[in-house]
Write a protein that holds these residues in place. Structure first.
Motif, PDB file in Angstrom:
ATOM      1  N   GLY A 459      -3.211   2.066   2.932  1.00 14.22           N
ATOM      2  CA  GLY A 459      -3.136   1.026   1.918  1.00 14.22           C
ATOM      3  C   GLY A 459      -4.033   1.240   0.716  1.00 14.22           C
ATOM      4  O   GLY A 459      -4.141   0.361  -0.143  1.00 14.22           O
ATOM      5  N   ARG A 460      -4.660   2.401   0.613  1.00 19.28           N
ATOM      6  CA  ARG A 460      -5.614   2.633  -0.473  1.00 19.28           C
ATOM      7  C   ARG A 460      -4.997   3.456  -1.606  1.00 19.28           C
ATOM      8  O   ARG A 460      -4.064   4.239  -1.394  1.00 19.28           O
ATOM      9  CB  ARG A 460      -6.861   3.354   0.051  1.00 19.28           C
ATOM     10  CG  ARG A 460      -7.704   2.509   1.001  1.00 19.28           C
ATOM     11  CD  ARG A 460      -8.927   3.275   1.483  1.00 19.28           C
ATOM     12  NE  ARG A 460      -9.759   2.454   2.355  1.00 19.28           N
ATOM     13  CZ  ARG A 460     -10.749   1.676   1.938  1.00 19.28           C
ATOM     14  NH1 ARG A 460     -11.036   1.625   0.642  1.00 19.28           N
ATOM     15  NH2 ARG A 460     -11.453   0.957   2.790  1.00 19.28           N
ATOM     16  N   THR A 461      -5.564   3.276  -2.787  1.00 18.81           N
ATOM     17  CA  THR A 461      -5.247   4.133  -3.923  1.00 18.81           C
ATOM     18  C   THR A 461      -6.158   5.349  -3.844  1.00 18.81           C
ATOM     19  O   THR A 461      -7.383   5.213  -3.879  1.00 18.81           O
ATOM     20  CB  THR A 461      -5.466   3.399  -5.254  1.00 18.81           C
ATOM     21  OG1 THR A 461      -4.531   2.319  -5.343  1.00 18.81           O
ATOM     22  CG2 THR A 461      -5.275   4.340  -6.431  1.00 18.81           C
ATOM     23  N   VAL A 462      -5.567   6.518  -3.713  1.00 22.34           N
ATOM     24  CA  VAL A 462      -6.327   7.751  -3.499  1.00 22.34           C
ATOM     25  C   VAL A 462      -6.530   8.478  -4.823  1.00 22.34           C
ATOM     26  O   VAL A 462      -5.564   8.744  -5.556  1.00 22.34           O
ATOM     27  CB  VAL A 462      -5.599   8.674  -2.505  1.00 22.34           C
ATOM     28  CG1 VAL A 462      -6.266  10.051  -2.452  1.00 22.34           C
ATOM     29  CG2 VAL A 462      -5.584   8.052  -1.114  1.00 22.34           C
ATOM     30  N   LEU A 463      -7.786   8.794  -5.131  1.00 22.57           N
ATOM     31  CA  LEU A 463      -8.105   9.670  -6.253  1.00 22.57           C
ATOM     32  C   LEU A 463      -8.205  11.084  -5.692  1.00 22.57           C
ATOM     33  O   LEU A 463      -9.040  11.368  -4.838  1.00 22.57           O
ATOM     34  CB  LEU A 463      -9.415   9.261  -6.915  1.00 22.57           C
ATOM     35  CG  LEU A 463      -9.523   7.809  -7.394  1.00 22.57           C
ATOM     36  CD1 LEU A 463     -10.777   7.621  -8.239  1.00 22.57           C
ATOM     37  CD2 LEU A 463      -8.290   7.386  -8.178  1.00 22.57           C
ATOM     38  N   LEU A 464      -7.345  11.956  -6.179  1.00 28.69           N
ATOM     39  CA  LEU A 464      -7.203  13.300  -5.631  1.00 28.69           C
ATOM     40  C   LEU A 464      -7.780  14.312  -6.611  1.00 28.69           C
ATOM     41  O   LEU A 464      -7.408  14.329  -7.791  1.00 28.69           O
ATOM     42  CB  LEU A 464      -5.718  13.591  -5.395  1.00 28.69           C
ATOM     43  CG  LEU A 464      -5.355  14.780  -4.513  1.00 28.69           C
ATOM     44  CD1 LEU A 464      -5.670  14.474  -3.063  1.00 28.69           C
ATOM     45  CD2 LEU A 464      -3.867  15.097  -4.658  1.00 28.69           C
ATOM     46  N   ASP A 485     -12.480  -3.232  -2.435  1.00 29.16           N
ATOM     47  CA  ASP A 485     -12.483  -2.127  -1.480  1.00 29.16           C
ATOM     48  C   ASP A 485     -11.056  -1.675  -1.158  1.00 29.16           C
ATOM     49  O   ASP A 485     -10.501  -1.985  -0.104  1.00 29.16           O
ATOM     50  CB  ASP A 485     -13.212  -2.556  -0.201  1.00 29.16           C
ATOM     51  CG  ASP A 485     -13.412  -1.393   0.758  1.00 29.16           C
ATOM     52  OD1 ASP A 485     -13.235  -0.234   0.330  1.00 29.16           O
ATOM     53  OD2 ASP A 485     -13.746  -1.648   1.932  1.00 29.16           O
ATOM     54  N   ARG A 486     -10.472  -0.903  -2.095  1.00 31.65           N
ATOM     55  CA  ARG A 486      -9.108  -0.425  -1.860  1.00 31.65           C
ATOM     56  C   ARG A 486      -8.880   0.988  -2.401  1.00 31.65           C
ATOM     57  O   ARG A 486      -7.746   1.423  -2.579  1.00 31.65           O
ATOM     58  CB  ARG A 486      -8.088  -1.385  -2.477  1.00 31.65           C
ATOM     59  CG  ARG A 486      -8.134  -1.512  -3.995  1.00 31.65           C
ATOM     60  CD  ARG A 486      -7.086  -2.507  -4.471  1.00 31.65           C
ATOM     61  NE  ARG A 486      -6.992  -2.595  -5.918  1.00 31.65           N
ATOM     62  CZ  ARG A 486      -6.192  -1.822  -6.667  1.00 31.65           C
ATOM     63  NH1 ARG A 486      -5.436  -0.902  -6.093  1.00 31.65           N
ATOM     64  NH2 ARG A 486      -6.152  -1.972  -7.979  1.00 31.65           N
ATOM     65  N   ALA A 510      -1.437   6.376   2.399  1.00 27.90           N
ATOM     66  CA  ALA A 510      -1.997   5.882   1.142  1.00 27.90           C
ATOM     67  C   ALA A 510      -0.992   5.032   0.373  1.00 27.90           C
ATOM     68  O   ALA A 510       0.224   5.252   0.443  1.00 27.90           O
ATOM     69  CB  ALA A 510      -2.450   7.049   0.278  1.00 27.90           C
ATOM     70  N   ARG A 511      -1.511   4.076  -0.380  1.00 24.22           N
ATOM     71  CA  ARG A 511      -0.654   3.229  -1.221  1.00 24.22           C
ATOM     72  C   ARG A 511      -0.109   4.024  -2.394  1.00 24.22           C
ATOM     73  O   ARG A 511       1.069   3.932  -2.736  1.00 24.22           O
ATOM     74  CB  ARG A 511      -1.468   2.026  -1.708  1.00 24.22           C
ATOM     75  CG  ARG A 511      -0.738   1.100  -2.672  1.00 24.22           C
ATOM     76  CD  ARG A 511      -1.598  -0.113  -3.007  1.00 24.22           C
ATOM     77  NE  ARG A 511      -0.988  -0.926  -4.041  1.00 24.22           N
ATOM     78  CZ  ARG A 511      -1.212  -0.776  -5.349  1.00 24.22           C
ATOM     79  NH1 ARG A 511      -2.050   0.166  -5.762  1.00 24.22           N
ATOM     80  NH2 ARG A 511      -0.626  -1.560  -6.229  1.00 24.22           N
ATOM     81  N   ARG A 538       0.136   8.839 -10.909  1.00 26.40           N
ATOM     82  CA  ARG A 538      -0.507   8.974 -12.212  1.00 26.40           C
ATOM     83  C   ARG A 538      -1.371  10.225 -12.229  1.00 26.40           C
ATOM     84  O   ARG A 538      -1.745  10.754 -11.180  1.00 26.40           O
ATOM     85  CB  ARG A 538      -1.395   7.755 -12.508  1.00 26.40           C
ATOM     86  CG  ARG A 538      -0.660   6.446 -12.678  1.00 26.40           C
ATOM     87  CD  ARG A 538      -1.642   5.281 -12.711  1.00 26.40           C
ATOM     88  NE  ARG A 538      -2.631   5.412 -13.776  1.00 26.40           N
ATOM     89  CZ  ARG A 538      -3.747   4.678 -13.849  1.00 26.40           C
ATOM     90  NH1 ARG A 538      -4.010   3.787 -12.921  1.00 26.40           N
ATOM     91  NH2 ARG A 538      -4.589   4.846 -14.844  1.00 26.40           N
ATOM     92  N   HIS A 539      -1.695  10.657 -13.440  1.00 26.22           N
ATOM     93  CA  HIS A 539      -2.601  11.797 -13.607  1.00 26.22           C
ATOM     94  C   HIS A 539      -3.641  11.450 -14.661  1.00 26.22           C
ATOM     95  O   HIS A 539      -3.295  11.098 -15.798  1.00 26.22           O
ATOM     96  CB  HIS A 539      -1.821  13.043 -14.036  1.00 26.22           C
ATOM     97  CG  HIS A 539      -2.702  14.212 -14.382  1.00 26.22           C
ATOM     98  ND1 HIS A 539      -3.674  14.685 -13.526  1.00 26.22           N
ATOM     99  CD2 HIS A 539      -2.767  14.992 -15.500  1.00 26.22           C
ATOM    100  CE1 HIS A 539      -4.294  15.710 -14.098  1.00 26.22           C
ATOM    101  NE2 HIS A 539      -3.771  15.909 -15.292  1.00 26.22           N
ATOM    102  N   LEU A 540      -4.920  11.497 -14.275  1.00 21.69           N
ATOM    103  CA  LEU A 540      -6.015  11.330 -15.229  1.00 21.69           C
ATOM    104  C   LEU A 540      -6.451  12.719 -15.671  1.00 21.69           C
ATOM    105  O   LEU A 540      -6.942  13.512 -14.856  1.00 21.69           O
ATOM    106  CB  LEU A 540      -7.190  10.588 -14.598  1.00 21.69           C
ATOM    107  CG  LEU A 540      -6.935   9.158 -14.109  1.00 21.69           C
ATOM    108  CD1 LEU A 540      -8.235   8.540 -13.603  1.00 21.69           C
ATOM    109  CD2 LEU A 540      -6.337   8.302 -15.210  1.00 21.69           C
TER     110      LEU A 540
END
Length: 561
Positions: A459-464, A485-486, A510-511, A538-540
């Motif tokens: 359920g989390r937003t993952v920064l890869l 906390d997500r 993952a969300r 998305r891409h940062l």
């Protein structure tokens, strides 16, 4: 608790030396720190900045804004004056920064010229004032001056004292020391790669100087006699890779260090390494391209280039250390896997990692077991005949050193048979291709899966991310989770080959996935989609030549897609 100090001036004013003195002083005081070096590609003028982040815990990222700015020129005052935290102090050359309640303007250049006869000591005068504001011990800073300037220390020690006397007393309450003397080290990523090569038994390095690969060459050259290395400055990168392959063929653990443009010239040699199954470690320090690009800035633009470079299909190992400490162990592992599987191993760093100073626990080479992968004289003496490219269940053939036994050790860039003799037998060609690619199965089992924080991604937003963005991403996730906390952080060090089914299983709960990379295309995201079918939402991207800060990542995540 943390405190950010930024030293800024022009090329030729000794900013890197000043930053190193400050970093050593803080380290000897028992403080964790991260030091980032930012500089233009010129001998005089332009921007030179050294940002030191003092903290009460290990840190691996730089910060955008400073608590104390030490500035030598009006240009740098304008450039960095907007990057100050509330309550910040400025120590500046007289006239280099507008007056204010927390601005200490000093005639440092005049004092250095008139009292010392050494205008170049201007920066040390300002550093002396900054050291007193920080509450550092003058003797400890003086010891660092002696280490950096050596025989030229005396006038610089006088300059340090001049600045100290002109500054107000301590302005900040510093944290308690975070470690005891002898338990930690201060080093850069470039030094860590060089030290890892020595610990892995490297005996030969060939290179043509190219930023940011050059610091590794300099580190090894300075220690070549002590550790029995041969360091060769080749006439170009084509020669360098072929020299290294020749050394490896003769039994030496060999390495090259370069950047994107130099690696482009090495590509045919990389393919040769694949065909003759000769191990070599390639340190590829990334910088912005294409072509010459920004020679002294940072980027993550060469992941896919490193993965697919070289004509033909052959296995390789690709890894990107996340921190200078990780760079030491990753370099050792690169040598071990290159030797074990007789493949090229590519170590991807970048200018930010190579030039950054960090405090790390004392390095322990025993953490990466190193084994001998060349046949001993006793082993080869027992062989009635020797096939350099014999078919085996793993694809790894017995490797012998030429000239040490009656057996010939043949290699050739043409397709060859099991002995190494040129062949156009198509059945043998097919068998040799399959044999070479078979090694990728063993390599895949030896690589590490990405690290997840926290362990459960449900359920989390993952920064890869991958490589040197580790510190910025980890701190960004901690900051975001303090509010909601997500979020999670998944970070790759080993990049190829990987057990992609396990990567997909890791990310499945993952969300959503957001890639954070120092390139426009989102190269890891493309590779992830290709191998697993997972498409990042998305891409940062950052591609202006500067590294990510935690603030950049937090703001990017919060920004509406």
């Amino acid at each position: 608790m943390e405190l950010v100090v930024r030293l800024a001036g022009a090329a030729g004013q000794g900013i890197q030396s000043l930053g190193e003195i400050l970093a050593r002083s803080l380290f000897r005081s028992g403080f964790f720190l991260h030091g980032e070096l930012s500089y233009h590609s010129r001998i005089r003028g332009g921007e030179n900045a050294f940002t030191v982040r003092l903290a009460d815990r290990p840190v691996f990222a730089t910060r955008r804004d400073a608590d104390l700015l030490v500035v030598l020129t009006p240009e740098m005052g304008r450039t960095w004056g907007e990057r100050l935290r509330p309550g910040a102090w400025v120590v500046a050359e007289e006239g280099a920064f507008p007056p204010g309640p927390r601005v200490l303007g000093l005639p440092a250049l005049r004092l250095a010229r008139e009292k010392l006869g050494l205008p170049l000591a201007q920066g040390v005068v300002l550093l002396g004032a900054a050291a007193r504001l920080l509450g550092l011990d003058l003797d400890r800073v003086g010891a660092a001056v002696r280490e950096v300037f050596g025989a030229k220390s005396e006038p610089n020690l006088q300059a340090l004292a001049l600045g100290w006397e002109l500054a107000p007393p301590q302005a900040w309450e510093l944290p308690s020391p975070g470690f005891e003397a002898g338990t930690h080290m201060l080093l850069t990523g470039g030094q860590a790669v060089g030290a890892g090569a020595i610990a892995a038994g490297c005996r030969y390095l060939a290179s043509y100087p190219m930023t940011p690969g050059t610091p590794v060459m300099e580190f090894l050259a300075q220690r070549a006699e002590r550790y029995g290395l041969v360091v060769e400055q080749a006439e170009d990168e084509i020669a360098a890779i072929n020299m290294a392959l020749g050394a490896a063929y003769a039994g030496a653990r060999a390495m090259v260090t370069t950047s994107g443009g130099g690696f482009a010239l090495m590509v045919e040699g990389l393919s040769l390494a694949g065909m003759i199954e000769t191990p070599v470690v390639i340190h590829l320090g990334q910088r912005p391209g294409p072509a010459t690009g920004l020679p002294t800035r940072t980027a993550q633009e060469n992941l896919l280039f490193a993965l697919y470079a070289g004509h033909g299909e052959f296995p390789r190992y690709l890894t990107a250390p996340a921190t200078p400490e990780g760079a030491f162990y990753a370099t050792m592992k690169a040598f071990e896997l290159a030797e074990a599987f007789q493949v090229p191993a590519i170590l991807l760093t970048d200018q930010f990692l190579v030039d950054s100073y960090v405090v790390v626990p004392a390095l322990d080479p025993a953490r990466v077991p190193m084994r001998e992968h060349i046949l001993s004289l006793e082993e080869i003496a027992q062989m009635e005949h020797y096939e350099r490219f014999a078919l085996t269940s793993t694809g790894v053939s017995p490797r012998a050193v030429p000239g040490l036994s009656p057996h010939l050790v043949l290699v050739d860039s043409d397709e060859h048979d099991f002995y190494g003799r040129i062949t156009e037998d198509l059945a043998i060609r097919k068998a040799m291709v399959e044999k070479r690619l078979k090694k990728e199965e063993g390599l895949r089992e030896a690589t590490d899966l990405p690290e997840a924080f926290p362990e459960s991604l449900r359920g989390r937003t993952v920064l890869l991310g991958w490589g040197s963005t580790f510190g910025a991403l980890r701190e960004a996730v901690e900051a975001l989770n303090a509010e909601e906390d997500r979020y999670a952080h998944v970070h790759f060090q080993d990049l190829w080959p990987l057990r992609w089914a396990e990567v997909a299983e890791l990310l499945e709960p993952a969300r959503e996935v957001i890639t954070v990379e120092g390139n426009v295309w989102g190269q890891l995201g493309k590779l992830l989609r290709q191998e697993t079918g997972i498409r990042p939402m998305r891409h940062l991207a950052r591609y202006d030549g500067r590294p990510f800060t935690p603030e950049d990542v937090v703001e990017g995540v919060r920004r509406a897609p």
